[in-house]
Design an enzyme around this catalytic site. Structure first.
Site, PDB file in Angstrom:
ATOM      1  N   GLU A  32     -71.189  64.702  40.248  1.00 23.18           N
ATOM      2  CA  GLU A  32     -70.759  63.888  39.106  1.00 23.18           C
ATOM      3  C   GLU A  32     -69.255  63.667  39.192  1.00 23.18           C
ATOM      4  OE1 GLU A  32     -72.726  62.523  36.959  1.00 23.18           O
ATOM      5  OE2 GLU A  32     -74.573  63.556  37.528  1.00 23.18           O
ATOM      6  N   SER A  79     -79.160  52.639  31.555  1.00 20.32           N
ATOM      7  CA  SER A  79     -79.681  53.421  30.446  1.00 20.32           C
ATOM      8  C   SER A  79     -78.553  54.119  29.702  1.00 20.32           C
ATOM      9  CB  SER A  79     -80.681  54.444  30.949  1.00 20.32           C
ATOM     10  OG  SER A  79     -81.772  53.758  31.503  1.00 20.32           O
TER      11      SER A  79
END
Ligand SMILES: *[C@@H]1O[C@H](CO)[C@@H](O)[C@H](O)[C@H]1NC(C)=O
Length: 392
Positions: free
Chosen positions: A169, A227
């Site tokens: 990440e 999303s």
């Protein structure tokens, strides 16, 4: 015939297992996959087949065929992965042992892929914590480390053992942690300046000798799956303006149009352009949002670090960068022009004559490369200020 069929279905199953891991980890935020039964989408073939899939085939209730799709029982597979691994040999005496302390995001993967997939030999991956004292390295996934470190090893660390910090990440999406300083010896992330850099995907020489595939049939112009919507993200603002000038097929939770992992490839490959918009802008933070369309035969329109950074990893002619245009309106006009001109559009695919794109397998790729690094490199090393290195 019989055995050919079963070896083919075995390959397909293996692909399913790897893809399950990949899709469920990388698309974690997008699909919220139900972990009981997962399907196996179509992907390029690999000539490997782990023991896990062979065993899964032999065991009843692990596999179901639903509407011609092979479905694997994920929960029991996870269980079996751990057991098979514990029962298997502990590797040669000279092997470098890497202990995976926690499955990244709780998703297991096949531990036997280092030699078949990455040509890395002499590495033994294990999840068996009783191997702690023998392990040359221990791999920890950032997101899975408890805040109070209570799930970290308590035993004294063997003097030569290296602890590896794994994180894919970006700093914007990883909780900053000051108690992780002076704990690790190596880092594996997508960043250039990690000890073991593992990008989200790669363009590599097409060594298979196979002619590249035709451009897939297109019936949509621009597509986007999103999303994780946040109206403050640069990409949301860009999209809002772009959609005023060109029609965009949108999918994902935010648009109330979820797509399954199974439909993902079909949807992406049916679009001429795909918006590979990163959720945060960081050097080297170029994710599967780029590599998936590249491998599926769709032209990515990227929003992320500067073009120069992309060009360190993929050919400049393979993609469109939003910074190439003064405004979303100009980009829209250019896309419409390319839509009308097949010759110009085809030029985005010339790199495919010599190269292939693939998305990395989240988990095995980091683990195998970390193990290989430890095997080859015996230098003492401490990551003393992880905090300011990663988030500074
Ligand atoms: C690994 O790092 C720790 C501190 O973070 C240090 O105590 C240990 O000596 C290092 N070991 C090696 C082999 O580099």
């Amino acid at each position: 015939m019989e055995s050919q069929n079963s070896s083919r279905s075995c390959k397909n199953l293996f692909i399913a297992v790897v893809l399950m891991t990949l899709f469920s980890a990388i698309f974690y935020m997008y699909y919220e996959p139900s972990v009981n039964w997962l399907n196996c989408p179509a992907v390029p073939k690999h000539d490997v087949c782990g023991n896990i899939c062979i065993n899964a085939l032999k065991t009843p209730n692990q596999i179901q065929i639903v509407n011609n799709t092979c479905m694997v029982n994920f929960t029991s597979l996870r269980h079996q992965l751990t057991q098979t691994e514990a029962a298997s040999s502990q590797g040669g005496d000279l092997d470098t042992i890497l202990l995976i302390w926690m499955w990244p995001f709780g998703h297991p993967f096949d531990l036997g892929l280092c030699s078949s997939m990455y040509n890395i030999h002499g590495c033994h991956l294990t999840v068996d914590k009783s191997q702690f004292n023998k392990a040359h390295g221990v791999l920890f996934h950032h997101r899975d480390i408890y805040g109070d470190l209570s799930n970290m090893p308590k035993l004294p660390r063997p003097p030569i053992q290296k602890w590896v910090w794994m994180n894919m990440e970006s700093p914007s999406n990883s909780g900053q942690r000051s108690n992780l300083n002076n704990l690790f010896n190596l880092t594996t992330t997508y960043r250039h300046d990690s000890d073991i850099m593992v990008p989200y995907g790669r363009i590599s020489e097409n060594t298979g000798g196979k002619k590249h595939d035709e451009i897939p049939h297109k019936n949509k112009l621009v597509c986007w799956i999103v999303s994780n919507w946040n109206s403050d993200f640069k990409r949301s603002k860009y999209y809002e303006e772009l959609k005023e000038h060109i029609s965009i097929e949108t999918y994902g939770n935010h648009f109330n149009r979820r797509i399954s992992a199974k439909d993902y490839s079909d949807v992406v490959s049916s679009c001429k352009f795909y918006l590979s918009f990163e959720n945060a802008i960081h050097q080297d933070y170029i994710t599967e949002k780029l590599y998936n369309p590249l491998s599926l035969g769709t032209v990515p329109v990227v929003l992320g670090p500067p073009r120069k950074n992309y060009e360190e990893f993929i050919p400049g002619s393979a993609f469109i960068h939003v910074d190439d245009f003064n405004s979303p309106k100009e980009l829209a006009e250019h896309l419409k022009l390319l839509d009308q001109n097949d010759d110009l559009y085809r030029q985005f695919f010339t790199w495919k004559e010599h190269f292939v794109a693939r998305t990395s397998f989240f988990g095995p790729e980091q683990a195998c490369h970390a193990c290989d690094h430890i095997r080859r490199n015996k230098n003492y090393r401490v990551v003393n200020d992880l905090n300011s290195w990663y988030w500074g």
